[in-house]
Scaffold this motif. Structure first.
Motif, PDB file in Angstrom:
ATOM      1  N   THR A   1      26.873  13.184 -25.288  1.00 36.30           N
ATOM      2  CA  THR A   1      27.186  11.942 -24.584  1.00 36.30           C
ATOM      3  C   THR A   1      25.913  11.299 -24.074  1.00 36.30           C
TER       4      THR A   1
ATOM      5  N   GLY B   1      31.358  15.213 -28.667  1.00 39.08           N
ATOM      6  CA  GLY B   1      31.420  14.166 -27.652  1.00 39.08           C
ATOM      7  C   GLY B   1      31.671  12.813 -28.269  1.00 39.08           C
ATOM      8  N   ASP B   2      30.774  11.871 -28.004  1.00 34.14           N
ATOM      9  CA  ASP B   2      30.947  10.504 -28.503  1.00 34.14           C
ATOM     10  C   ASP B   2      30.824  10.484 -30.026  1.00 34.14           C
TER      11      ASP B   2
END
Length: 510
Positions: A305, A335-336
């Motif tokens: 992130t 994550g992202d």
């Protein structure tokens, strides 16, 4: 008679874990039990928790949750005498995704209702509304348990409350119109004590109503009093500074122990590091990197992130690989999606130099920490930073941001021309790729000096990273609260209303 403390949390390892919160709740409860405190954990009845608890049996039923009723089940943590109470509502908690996100990575639309139910269950237990023993202190962890202190007062509980901020940036902010459905008392809906920029804020409720507020490192406790790190709550926290205490986190030193770890290729210790060479070979094999015992191996294991500066690492890695021809990089995390794809693209561009494993499991994490030479742990804000401590236990030297708990636990080694005695890693300030690259360059220069590097490794492995000191500080906090007379009339610190503009709304962190 032992004091009884009830933890309330969304996760507790090994029953449910998405990050450091689960590790801390599980390990701290176990440490407190060993120090003469009876500690129970109330958490949602996820399928993983129901499957793992030992001696599991029903222990009650709550019919007065907002709009629903749910069962209470009690059992013991695996390999532990920590009592766990599960709030069992299969509609709320038995889902194919994780504790907070569905299988597509989207937040559950009813998270406010899910964790409001947990808060009501805790308050009902604390007020004697079930057959479960009433605790003397309820210790609520992070925003998911943010309504607990408010609801304890609403239900008339005489127990005292502690609320721990594990990460102030995650606040549990939801549409204000959900407040009634969540069972927020009318006076709190009307007086502004739970309203934050036009939203219902679980975090604001906790900061207003908890008897004591704690957070997880000394530096972070000072940082959150400033606008830069206070995430909009620095004013409230400055008003409650006398009730704010810092208790640094620890780690489970039995789980993270290279001398006995069953998840690594070969055990080793501070006095005998030979096994680390086998672990490095295993890491290279696991991640598909060429075996080279002399290549410096840089690991990154975290949520992928912006907070963890994974976007900056994507910018820094090509420059580091170009400047250091033998450098290898292994990345573990998720994550992202954009950051995940960026790292995958780098792995394709540098197939024998950089490897990425998207996801997380304990086996890969232990392999990473045991086999790497150094750990990159950038962060834009970091309440504590457990991951570098895991790495340090295995003689993997951290390269980390100079803020929060990282600044408290890592002593910078300086430059190879004048290494600092007793140092444990490398710190950098700033958020640019150049800042990160400069710190990694210093680490690689030190790596090229074996005697200096061994001193760093041994200093890392000698750090007292366990829960013993911190659990004693929590015990003292609990005893102070138990002996302190309750306030006759509680007044919220902040009733200020925050009318929200569209620009402000876009900046709010959920």
């Amino acid at each position: 008679m032992r004091p009884h403390i009830l933890f309330v949390a969304a996760e507790a390892a090994p029953l449910a874990k998405t990050g450091g919160l689960g590790d801390v709740v599980g390990a701290l409860a176990d440490a407190l039990n060993g120090d003469g405190i009876r500690t129970s954990i109330l958490m949602p009845g996820y399928p993983s928790a129901l499957a793992q608890l030992e001696l599991l049996k029903p222990c009650g039923w709550i019919t007065t949750l907002p709009g629903r009723e749910a069962g209470l089940w009690r059992g013991l943590m695996p390999d532990s005498n920590v009592e766990v109470i599960l709030l069992r509502d299969d509609d709320l908690f038995c889902r194919p995704g994780g504790p907070y996100l569905d299988i597509d990575g989207r937040e559950y639309a009813d998270n406010a209702l899910r964790f409001a139910a947990l808060g009501h269950a805790a308050a009902i237990i604390a007020s004697g509304g079930t057959e479960i023993e009433v605790p003397q202190v309820v210790h609520a962890h992070d925003w998911h348990a943010g309504l607990v202190p408010l609801l304890m007062r609403h239900y008339g509980s005489k127990a005292r409350s502690v609320f721990t901020i594990h990460n102030l940036a995650f606040q549990g902010n939801y549409p204000l119109e959900l407040a009634e459905a969540c069972g927020v008392p009318a006076h709190a809906r009307e007086d502004g004590s739970v309203e934050y920029w036009g939203q219902l804020s679980f975090m604001k409720a906790a900061l207003n109503y908890a008897d004591r507020i704690s957070t997880v490192s000394d530096t972070y406790a000072q940082e959150i009093l400033t606008p830069e790190f206070g995430a909009g709550f620095d004013g409230m926290l400055r008003q409650r500074v006398r009730d704010l205490v810092a208790v640094p986190n620890g780690i489970d030193t039995e789980c993270w122990n290279p001398a006995e770890d069953e998840l690594i290729a070969r055990n080793f210790s501070q006095d005998d590091l030979r096994g680390k060479h086998a672990c490095k070979r295993e890491l290279q094999k696991t991640f598909g990197l060429p075996f080279d015992p002399f290549a410096p191996l840089l690991a990154m294991g975290s949520r992928l992130t912006g907070q963890k500066m994974a976007d900056v690492a994507i910018e820094a890695f090509p420059a580091l690989l170009a400047a250091h021809p033998r450098l290898q990089i292994a990345v573990l995390g998720c994550g992202d999606r954009e950051i995940e794809e960026g790292l995958r693209a780098l792995a394709l561009a540098y197939p024998a130099r950089l490897a990425v494993h998207i996801g997380y499991d304990e086996a890969h994490a232990h392999c990473l920490h045991a086999g790497a030479d150094m750990l990159l742990h950038g962060s834009r804000f970091e309440p504590f930073g457990l991951t570098p401590l895991y790495a340090m236990r295995y003689g993997t030297v951290p390269v980390a941001s100079r803020l929060g708990g990282l600044a408290d636990t890592i002593l910078d080694a300086g430059d190879v021309s004048a290494p600092v005695a007793g140092a444990t890693g490398f710190l950098f300030s700033g958020e640019t790729a150049e800042d990160m690259i400069s710190a990694v360059d210093r680490a690689l220069a030190m790596f090229a000096q074996p005697q200096c590097w061994r001193a760093l490794q041994r200093a890392d492995m000698a750090i007292d990273a366990g829960w013993e000191k911190s659990s004693q500080r929590y015990i003292e906090l609990y005893r102070t609260l138990i002996e302190e007379p309750a306030q006759a009339l509680f007044q919220p610190v902040s009733r200020e209303r925050h009318p929200r503009s569209p620009e402000q709304a876009s900046m709010m962190r959920a």
